[in-house]
Design an enzyme around this catalytic site. Sequence first.
Site, mmCIF file in Angstrom:
data_model
loop_
_atom_site.group_PDB
_atom_site.id
_atom_site.type_symbol
_atom_site.label_atom_id
_atom_site.label_comp_id
_atom_site.label_asym_id
_atom_site.label_seq_id
_atom_site.Cartn_x
_atom_site.Cartn_y
_atom_site.Cartn_z
ATOM 1 N N CYS A 76 0.789 -1.230 0.000
ATOM 2 C CA CYS A 76 0.000 0.000 0.000
ATOM 3 C C CYS A 76 0.821 1.278 0.000
ATOM 4 O O CYS A 76 0.559 2.192 -0.784
ATOM 5 C CB CYS A 76 -0.982 0.005 1.171
ATOM 6 N N HIS A 113 -1.745 1.502 7.098
ATOM 7 C CA HIS A 113 -2.260 1.555 5.730
ATOM 8 C C HIS A 113 -2.181 2.984 5.217
ATOM 9 O O HIS A 113 -2.172 3.947 5.991
ATOM 10 C CB HIS A 113 -3.704 1.058 5.682
ATOM 11 N N ASP A 128 -7.625 4.477 -3.602
ATOM 12 C CA ASP A 128 -6.744 3.522 -2.937
ATOM 13 C C ASP A 128 -6.387 2.408 -3.918
ATOM 14 O O ASP A 128 -7.224 1.568 -4.244
ATOM 15 C CB ASP A 128 -7.444 2.949 -1.701
#
Length: 308
Positions: A76, A113, A128
């Site tokens: 991520c 995250h 995202d």
Amino acid sequence: MSPYTQDQLDRYFRHVGYSPKDAEDDLGRLTMLQLRHMARVPFENLTLHHSQYHRLSLDLEDLFEKIVDKGRGGYCMEVNTFFGAVLRSLGYTLINVGGRVKAGDGEYKGWNHMANIVTINNTRYLVDVGFGSNGSVSPVPLEHNHVFTTVSPARGKLEYKSLSQHTDPTHQRIWVYSTQENPSAPWKEMYCLAADMEFFPADFEVMNLSTMTSPQSFFVQSVMCMWFLLNDDDHDDDKKEQPIGVLVLHRDYVKRRIGDKSEIIEQLESEEQRVKALQKYFGIVLTRKEKEAIRGLPSELKTRWGHC
């Protein structure tokens, strides 16, 4: 000054198969670019297992070389840092934000995250590209109780609410991203994010260090690589390009999911077989040193090594 030059952007566009002419407005361009990115840039953690020092860099030039020049991806903080820099280079307004993933024990852990919040025409969107097979594949309006399709029949939802862990739930609220396997399945909270607080590069350096070194980290424990599969619209001008499934390599198997149907398409019994699977399914070719770097790690497939 733009994070990336026009030449770098053009090389990235060619890599993911995107043309700025594919859409007429900013939201349309962002939607198409995100989809193409998630179908071409894998969500993976190979560097933590197949490199000399098992460390990840969030430097923008390092990320460009890894993703565009070497055809790799990242987890991520890597892919969202990179994608955010691409969007800034294209003139989008955004902030990088942090999130907490909900663990298997039902609790949210520390900041682990990253996502981007992009503002277009006074509307904020969650963008995202780094939450794997449960992630959203298009910009999601930051609206309470907004429900959307991820890969049909799976759905996602954004809510602005308090968490069970909040010690003052009357005055605390945070954005929560949940998923649902199909319209009749229960909703499952995936992560929460601080969409109103910008995280700085120094914040992600701390988060990245923890995520890539903690023995309890999912990314440290196992090898994984995945990307989204798109429908083939080459021969149908009226058919909109959209995600139809995912292809996942995780530990000792390769799984393909189309819609709500999943199948194991290859069982991996050795490091040699897994290395070949990375090339076969994702086009990732590891060097000799990268192949050998996993030896002795808990994530190594120890059945047999062979000569890869």
